[in-house]
Scaffold this motif. Structure first.
Motif: not given
Length: 233
Positions: A111-118, A146-156, A164-169
């Motif tokens: 189990v990992l817990c995440a946001g953009f900062v990590v 959408d903030e959580d989904l965008a972060c999840a999609q970027y990490i994936a 991957t350019d993070a700007t859009g996320f």
């Protein structure tokens, strides 16, 4: 990498590997707590549980989302927490979405817990540990945040090796309902810098791993060094 994106109500069974995403603000706050010296974070299932844990361990610091409340030492705000010295302390955290999501997948093998900062550290750890796919738990708004989904999609994408350019996320997260509510005072216990701090990509070099310890779900930082050759994923 096979990735699924589910809201908390959609979790019919414990996945093998879960990444629980709460950008605004639970796991941004957790990362800041570790940066401020916290040893571990105990994820509580309810405010009463958080206060009971603190009563048994007076040196522990309890925090929750929303406005300040009796018995709690802090609120779920990275802007407010970043000035608190937490060296060697244990933090008990209870939030509406993030901690609920982590407890919902506590039976997962990782189990990992995440946001953009990590984000990058989380992606690197997934690349080495997630062989059979990953379930991303989109905690906010029953999986629609959408903030959580965008972060999840970027990490994936990063975990799968995509450049991957993070700007859009990040832009999506900045336009999310959660960002609007933080900016316009709909949510309480807010610092003016909270949104910007939640959107700081890869601020910290560690991932955050939650594991059962003595009947509690405990979150700890996990250092993830960059590749030896300096290459990206």
């Amino acid at each position: 990498m096979d990735a699924r994106f589910l809201g908390i109500p959609e979790l019919a069974e414990a996945p093998s590997v879960a990444v629980v995403v709460d950008v605004m603000r639970a796991f941004t706050v957790a990362a800041w707590a570790f940066a401020q010296g916290a040893e571990k974070i105990v994820l509580a299932g309810s405010p009463d549980e958080a206060l009971a844990l603190k009563a048994r361990h007076p040196r522990w610091l309890a925090l929750k989302d929303g406005p300040p409340a009796p018995g709690f030492d802090a609120v779920n705000s990275p802007g407010l927490l970043r000035s608190v010295d937490l060296e060697g302390r244990t933090v008990v955290q209870k939030t509406t979405a993030g901690t609920v999501g982590a407890l919902a997948v506590k039976e997962a093998s990782l189990v990992l817990c995440a946001g953009f900062v990590v984000a990058e550290a989380t992606a690197r750890l997934l690349r080495t540990r997630a062989r059979d796919g990953v379930t991303f738990v989109v905690t906010g708004e029953d999986g629609q945040a959408d903030e959580d989904l965008a972060c999840a999609q970027y990490i994936a994408l990063r975990a799968g090796g995509a450049v991957t350019d993070a700007t859009g996320f990040l832009d999506r997260a900045g336009r999310s309902r959660a960002a609007y509510e933080l900016e316009h005072g709909v949510r309480q216990g807010v610092h003016p810098d909270d949104i910007a701090l939640c959107l700081e990509l890869d601020r910290f070099p560690f991932a955050m791993v939650a594991t059962p310890e003595d009947s509690l779900m405990v979150l700890r930082p996990h250092a993830v060094p960059p590749p030896a050759d300096g290459a990206s994923l």
